[in-house]
Write a protein that holds these residues in place. Structure first.
Motif, PDB file in Angstrom:
ATOM      1  N   MET A 124      10.359  -2.188  -3.856  1.00 27.19           N
ATOM      2  CA  MET A 124       9.422  -2.433  -2.764  1.00 27.19           C
ATOM      3  C   MET A 124       8.394  -3.513  -3.067  1.00 27.19           C
ATOM      4  O   MET A 124       7.847  -4.125  -2.157  1.00 27.19           O
ATOM      5  CB  MET A 124       8.703  -1.137  -2.396  1.00 27.19           C
ATOM      6  N   LEU A 125       8.116  -3.754  -4.358  1.00 24.99           N
ATOM      7  CA  LEU A 125       7.087  -4.729  -4.712  1.00 24.99           C
ATOM      8  C   LEU A 125       7.622  -5.866  -5.576  1.00 24.99           C
ATOM      9  O   LEU A 125       6.842  -6.728  -6.000  1.00 24.99           O
ATOM     10  CB  LEU A 125       5.941  -4.031  -5.465  1.00 24.99           C
ATOM     11  N   ALA A 126       8.926  -5.857  -5.854  1.00 23.04           N
ATOM     12  CA  ALA A 126       9.516  -6.871  -6.737  1.00 23.04           C
ATOM     13  C   ALA A 126       8.782  -6.901  -8.076  1.00 23.04           C
ATOM     14  O   ALA A 126       8.581  -7.953  -8.674  1.00 23.04           O
ATOM     15  CB  ALA A 126       9.485  -8.253  -6.091  1.00 23.04           C
TER      16      ALA A 126
ATOM     17  N   THR B  64      10.624   7.450  -8.716  1.00 24.47           N
ATOM     18  CA  THR B  64       9.829   6.797  -7.676  1.00 24.47           C
ATOM     19  C   THR B  64       8.938   5.722  -8.263  1.00 24.47           C
ATOM     20  O   THR B  64       8.880   4.590  -7.772  1.00 24.47           O
ATOM     21  CB  THR B  64       8.965   7.833  -6.939  1.00 24.47           C
ATOM     22  N   ILE B  65       8.247   6.070  -9.327  1.00 23.67           N
ATOM     23  CA  ILE B  65       7.305   5.128  -9.929  1.00 23.67           C
ATOM     24  C   ILE B  65       8.028   3.895 -10.445  1.00 23.67           C
ATOM     25  O   ILE B  65       7.595   2.762 -10.204  1.00 23.67           O
ATOM     26  CB  ILE B  65       6.520   5.819 -11.060  1.00 23.67           C
TER      27      ILE B  65
ATOM     28  N   ALA C  78       0.832  -1.202   0.000  1.00 24.92           N
ATOM     29  CA  ALA C  78       0.000   0.000   0.000  1.00 24.92           C
ATOM     30  C   ALA C  78       0.870   1.257   0.000  1.00 24.92           C
ATOM     31  O   ALA C  78       0.571   2.240  -0.706  1.00 24.92           O
ATOM     32  CB  ALA C  78      -0.930  -0.011   1.210  1.00 24.92           C
ATOM     33  N   GLN C  79       1.961   1.259   0.775  1.00 25.14           N
ATOM     34  CA  GLN C  79       2.842   2.418   0.817  1.00 25.14           C
ATOM     35  C   GLN C  79       3.509   2.653  -0.533  1.00 25.14           C
ATOM     36  O   GLN C  79       3.585   3.796  -1.012  1.00 25.14           O
ATOM     37  CB  GLN C  79       3.905   2.225   1.895  1.00 25.14           C
ATOM     38  N   ALA C  80       3.979   1.577  -1.154  1.00 20.15           N
ATOM     39  CA  ALA C  80       4.656   1.714  -2.448  1.00 20.15           C
ATOM     40  C   ALA C  80       3.709   2.273  -3.502  1.00 20.15           C
ATOM     41  O   ALA C  80       4.063   3.189  -4.257  1.00 20.15           O
ATOM     42  CB  ALA C  80       5.206   0.353  -2.895  1.00 20.15           C
ATOM     43  N   LEU C  81       2.493   1.737  -3.556  1.00 16.62           N
ATOM     44  CA  LEU C  81       1.536   2.216  -4.547  1.00 16.62           C
ATOM     45  C   LEU C  81       1.050   3.624  -4.226  1.00 16.62           C
ATOM     46  O   LEU C  81       0.795   4.421  -5.136  1.00 16.62           O
ATOM     47  CB  LEU C  81       0.353   1.256  -4.640  1.00 16.62           C
ATOM     48  N   ALA C  82       0.910   3.936  -2.941  1.00 15.40           N
ATOM     49  CA  ALA C  82       0.484   5.290  -2.572  1.00 15.40           C
ATOM     50  C   ALA C  82       1.477   6.328  -3.082  1.00 15.40           C
ATOM     51  O   ALA C  82       1.089   7.387  -3.604  1.00 15.40           O
ATOM     52  CB  ALA C  82       0.335   5.396  -1.057  1.00 15.40           C
ATOM     53  N   LEU C  83       2.787   6.027  -2.967  1.00 18.10           N
ATOM     54  CA  LEU C  83       3.799   6.956  -3.479  1.00 18.10           C
ATOM     55  C   LEU C  83       3.727   7.055  -4.994  1.00 18.10           C
ATOM     56  O   LEU C  83       3.844   8.149  -5.562  1.00 18.10           O
ATOM     57  CB  LEU C  83       5.194   6.491  -3.041  1.00 18.10           C
TER      58      LEU C  83
END
Length: 388
Positions: A355-357, A347-348, A283-288
């Protein structure tokens, strides 16, 4: 002489029962296992009343059935398995419904009840039932059975009721202890999760600070961009704190970022995909990532012009099982490739990989930004059903 002998028998019986109550009251304070407590209760009652068969019936959560939870004298396959109705047609159900002891001297002449088959197989002829009162509702029934007609009297019922009251208090204590233990275990689990989450959050903040510094021309630029990214992390943390199971729906994370950027107009935005519950890290990775995409859309893309449109769709692929998300902007006039690929692009693309592999591909056309994000579902979340 017969009367005197009978009186002595009654006195001995009363002393035996009084001693049993006192002994069980002390013993129940030392026991921390419910099944052991119930077994000891049945054994003590059997000895005190010279009874062949004793059982404890537990009212099941549906409130309509009772389980033979414990007992002595019964054949294998009865305790822990036999279930019958908690209604007025059964002796124990009648006791519970009436909330008073029920005595049946001879079931052969009993017209009030339907005697369960397993009791007939054990040749039960007489019985006495008393209610085990719980803190909020009846917990169950304590029952003594005899294979021959037996003149159970009010004194026997009073003894059993006193015994059942002690048993009820012990059960309440054990259930309270169990609830407290579960609460402690959950608190320890939540504390560990919180510590893990804080460590990850601090690492994310340090990474954000470094990358924002590299892409900022001035201190004011750094302050503005860094604060906005911290707010995106903060919004996700707030959602995680409210979540009971520590997961957040992908669509909820997306909507939160769009709303924060004033991009939640349903006439201009389409969101569609299965309901996916994300772990805190995902959730944190996608939020960024959503924050950077929304920031770009607000400054230069779909929401920089009133005619701009945004479509975000996601799906689950098979072999391998992946989440594939497409962010597509349309009706936007912008250069095919921006002159400067800033921290938003980094970042994207890089954070999704770390963070999500997974992987992210961000491209620009004359119609707007197009971003595809892919990451494995395993370890990052699960599908909970439904369509966004």
């Amino acid at each position: 002489m017969m009367k005197e002998s009978s009186m002595h028998d009654e006195i001995r019986k009363l002393k035996r029962q009084t001693a049993a109550l006192a002994s069980f009251g002390t013993q129940s304070l030392r026991t921390h296992d419910l099944d052991r407590l119930l077994t000891e209760a049945c054994e003590t009652v059997a000895t005190s009343l010279d009874a062949e068969l004793v059982k404890v019936l537990e009212l099941l959560p549906d409130g309509e059935r009772m389980l033979v939870r414990s007992g002595v004298g019964w054949n294998p396959g009865v305790v822990g398995r036999e279930i019958f109705g908690a209604h007025e047609l059964s002796p124990s159900g009648y006791a519970m419904q009436m909330d008073k002891p029920v005595i049946s001297g001879d079931v052969g002449e009993e017209l009030r009840f339907e005697i369960p088959a397993f009791m007939r197989e054990h040749h039960v002829r007489s019985m006495v039932n008393v209610v085990i009162h719980g803190e909020h509702r009846a917990w169950g029934v304590l029952e003594v059975d005899a294979r021959a007609p037996h003149a159970f009297d009010d004194d026997d019922a009073v003894f059993l009721q006193n015994y059942a009251n002690l048993l009820a208090a012990a059960i309440d204590r054990l259930e309270t202890e169990a609830a407290l233990n579960r609460a402690v275990e959950r608190s320890e689990l939540l504390l560990g999760e919180l510590q893990h989450r804080v460590r990850n959050l601090l690492l994310n903040i340090r990474s954000l600070a470094r990358r924002t510094r590299r892409s900022s021309g001035t201190l004011d630029d750094f302050s503005e961009a860094f604060e906005a990214r911290l707010q995106a992390l903060g919004r996700t943390q707030d959602m995680l704190t409210r979540a009971m199971d520590g997961t957040i729906a992908l669509e909820e994370v997306l909507r939160q970022e769009l709303q924060a950027h004033g991009m939640d107009d349903p006439e201009r935005t389409l969101l569609r995909g299965p309901c996916i519950e994300l772990t805190g890290g995902a959730a944190q990775a996608l939020a960024l990532a959503f924050h950077e995409l929304a920031t770009n859309a607000g400054k230069y893309g779909a929401f920089a012009r009133p005619e701009g449109r945004l479509s975000v769709t996601w799906e689950i692929t098979e072999e391998p099982e992946q989440v594939v998300l497409h962010w597509r902007e349309s009706e936007v006039e912008m250069p095919a490739e921006p002159e400067r690929r800033g921290f938003g692009s980094e970042t994207i693309e890089k954070s999704i990989a770390y963070m999500l592999a997974g992987e992210a591909r961000l491209s620009f056309s004359g119609d707007g930004a197009d971003c595809e994000i892919r990451f494995p579902l395993s370890g990052q979340g699960h599908v909970s059903g439904g369509q966004g």
